[in-house]
Design an enzyme around this catalytic site. Structure first.
Site, PDB file in Angstrom:
ATOM      1  N   LYS A  68       0.843  -1.200   0.000  1.00 46.73           N
ATOM      2  CA  LYS A  68       0.000   0.000   0.000  1.00 46.73           C
ATOM      3  C   LYS A  68       0.877   1.247   0.000  1.00 46.73           C
ATOM      4  CE  LYS A  68      -3.952   1.838   2.672  1.00 46.73           C
ATOM      5  NZ  LYS A  68      -4.808   1.619   3.861  1.00 46.73           N
ATOM      6  N   SER A 143      -9.818   1.691   2.823  1.00 47.68           N
ATOM      7  CA  SER A 143      -8.911   2.468   2.012  1.00 47.68           C
ATOM      8  C   SER A 143      -7.868   1.632   1.273  1.00 47.68           C
ATOM      9  CB  SER A 143      -8.187   3.494   2.881  1.00 47.68           C
ATOM     10  OG  SER A 143      -7.345   2.849   3.813  1.00 47.68           O
ATOM     11  N   SER A 167     -10.045  -0.701   7.020  1.00 48.49           N
ATOM     12  CA  SER A 167      -9.459  -0.534   5.687  1.00 48.49           C
ATOM     13  C   SER A 167      -8.747  -1.746   5.102  1.00 48.49           C
ATOM     14  CB  SER A 167      -8.491   0.641   5.687  1.00 48.49           C
ATOM     15  OG  SER A 167      -9.208   1.829   5.527  1.00 48.49           O
TER      16      SER A 167
HETATM   17  N1  GLN Z   1     -13.242   3.915   6.216  1.00 47.01           N
HETATM   18  C1  GLN Z   1     -12.702   4.345   7.475  1.00 47.01           C
HETATM   19  C2  GLN Z   1     -12.271   5.778   7.372  1.00 47.01           C
HETATM   20  O1  GLN Z   1     -12.512   6.363   6.390  1.00 47.01           O
HETATM   21  C3  GLN Z   1     -11.562   3.474   7.864  1.00 47.01           C
HETATM   22  C4  GLN Z   1     -10.321   3.790   7.146  1.00 47.01           C
HETATM   23  C5  GLN Z   1      -9.157   2.968   7.571  1.00 47.01           C
HETATM   24  O2  GLN Z   1      -9.306   1.927   8.223  1.00 47.01           O
HETATM   25  N2  GLN Z   1      -7.970   3.446   7.264  1.00 47.01           N
HETATM   26  O3  GLN Z   1     -11.711   6.325   8.262  1.00 47.01           O
END
Ligand code: GLN
Length: 471
Positions: A68, A143, A167
């Site tokens: 990532k 994400s 995410s």
């Molecule tokens: N979707 C969640 C957010 O927008 C989690 C994101 C994540 O785990 N990095 O914060």
């Protein structure tokens, strides 16, 4: 040969390398070409050539790794998919990446993501969205959407991502693969571009549970560069269970409002398999888990607003304007950050502002403790908590971009485990109208071995076939 290579899991490919049946450079090139011609937007950078020292293989067999874009990799563009870090090449490599490379998994490429890991659809990337290989009109989740799409499409044998509130698990669910969020502290955060430091964890996104365990066992352990990292208390064995006799499963969330009927159905079918394999199933309550999202959307933006203060045009990435210092700061942050990141900085700054700190951040932290206590109570009665991973299957691109609250609901089932710091894995439970549904298994801190073992037995019984996504 190439069709055969594509059907091997990472563990199987690694074994063939170690047995001398595949050359590591051949495996690397096969995936390098697939990554370079990926049509889904999964990659932001792809390695130019096979690393010279990959011949030895190591315990991970020379199987290349999608990383990532949130992870710093020395000399390689690492921007957390943000325009503000465009062109930044870190002078060092994240500990987790370094450990995996040392164990024999060379970096294949940097995968696309929501900017600074803020999002659930990958549409917040500063470099364009990622598409879901099951249906390219739909999002891969976020994400870690690039990592999930690349693995599901066979454009990476395996990948790592990060999970702050879901995410890793939510994109794994939407793309029909396995995603593990480890216990907080099990894996070093050093070299991970910070979002919300008390929640961020790095973990694997893989085709199956064995691959997840294999990557995980080489990531863990104390790192002197991250004071929140811990010595993992036991060896992580590769999963081997085929039965679930004597294991107690607590089911939560199937009756919650807003869960798609197709998701409920696929999860129920998987839960029936748990019983067929000898597991004991009961419904449980997590009385405060429903407040998880509200607490998360105070805590995560608050920490993000502090962590993102460092992007000021002086130390990293882009610089806009050449007027006085204050307008340079303002222009850089105006031009460099996307809308969602700005929204979070404003939310977080407000929540931490003088006179509001206790009302918002303090209250959210108390809710967090209540949720952790709910899990402690639950683990007095059951060994593993089971929930859907995501209330819905993959949604259409653009469907939720105008409604941040609808987007935030994607993490309803994953945020409670993040707040409690406990491990959870998402595995494919089946399909709903042709799209993957994920089932989440969570356990107490440092129970990764146990939840992966149970997931392994269940995965075999479910027999999910992801070949349709690997064009
Ligand atoms: N979707 C969640 C957010 O927008 C989690 C994101 C994540 O785990 N990095 O914060």
């Amino acid at each position: 040969m190439s069709a055969e290579l594509l059907e091997l899991t990472a563990a199987q490919a690694g074994e063939k390398v170690r047995a001398g049946e595949i050359k590591p450079a051949e495996l690397f090139d096969f995936y390098r070409q697939r990554a370079a011609s990926d049509q889904l937007g999964s990659y932001l950078w792809v390695a130019g050539e096979a690393p010279a020292d990959s011949a030895s293989g190591g315990p991970l067999g020379g199987v290349p790794l999608g990383v990532k874009d949130l992870f710093c990799v020395k000399g390689v563009p690492s921007a957390a998919a943000s325009r503000i870090l465009e062109g930044y090449k870190p002078p060092y490599t994240a500990t987790s990446v370094e450990r995996l490379v040392a164990a024999g998994a060379p970096v294949l490429g940097k995968t696309n993501m929501d900017e600074f890991a803020m999002g659930s659809s990958n549409e917040n990337s500063g470099f364009g969205p990622v598409r879901n290989p099951w249906d390219t009109e739909r999002v891969p989740g976020g994400s870690s959407g690039g990592s999930a799409a690349a693995v599901a499409a066979g454009n990476a044998p395996w990948a790592i991502g990060t999970d702050t509130g879901g995410s890793i698990r939510q994109p794994a669910s939407l793309c029909g693969i396995v995603g593990l969020k480890p216990t907080y502290g099990a894996v070093s955060r050093y070299g991970m571009i910070a979002f919300a430091s008390s929640l961020d964890q790095c973990g694997p996104l893989t085709r199956d549970v064995t691959d997840a365990a294999l990557l995980f066992r080489h990531m863990i352990g104390r790192d002197c560069c991250d004071s929140t990292s811990l010595d993992y208390p036991n060896e992580v064995e590769l999963p081997s269970a085929e039965r679930l006799d004597g294991i107690r499963f607590g089911i939560w969330g199937l009756g919650e409002e807003g869960v798609e009927p197709g998701v409920v159905e696929a999860c129920k079918a998987a839960i029936a398999k748990i019983e067929e394999l000898g597991g004991a199933v009961e419904e449980i309550e997590l009385p405060h888990a429903g407040y998880g999202l509200s607490a998360y959307y105070v805590i995560a933006p608050a920490e993000a607003s502090a962590n993102l203060a460092r992007y000021d045009g002086v130390r990293y990435g882009i610089r806009s304007g050449n007027g006085d210092l204050l307008s340079m700061y303002e222009n850089t942050r105006h031009d460099g950050f996307g809308a969602e990141v700005k929204r979070r900085i404003m939310l977080g700054t407000y929540a931490l502002s003088s006179g509001y700190y206790d009302a918002y951040y303090g209250t959210a932290q108390r809710v967090r403790t209540k949720i952790a206590d709910d899990f402690k109570d639950a683990f007095g009665r059951v060994d593993i908590v089971v929930t859907p991973t995501s209330p819905s299957v993959a949604f259409k691109l653009g469907e939720r971009t105008k409604d941040p609250l609808a987007m935030y609901l994607s993490d309803y089932f994953t945020v409670p485990m993040s707040l409690a710091g406990i491990p959870a894995v998402s595995i494919p439970a089946g399909l709903s109208e042709g799209l993957p549904v994920g089932l989440q298994l969570a356990g107490p801190a440092f129970s990764e071995g146990r939840i992966l073992d149970a997931a392994h037995a269940l995965e075999k019984a479910i027999g999910f076939d992801g070949a349709a996504a690997r064009g």
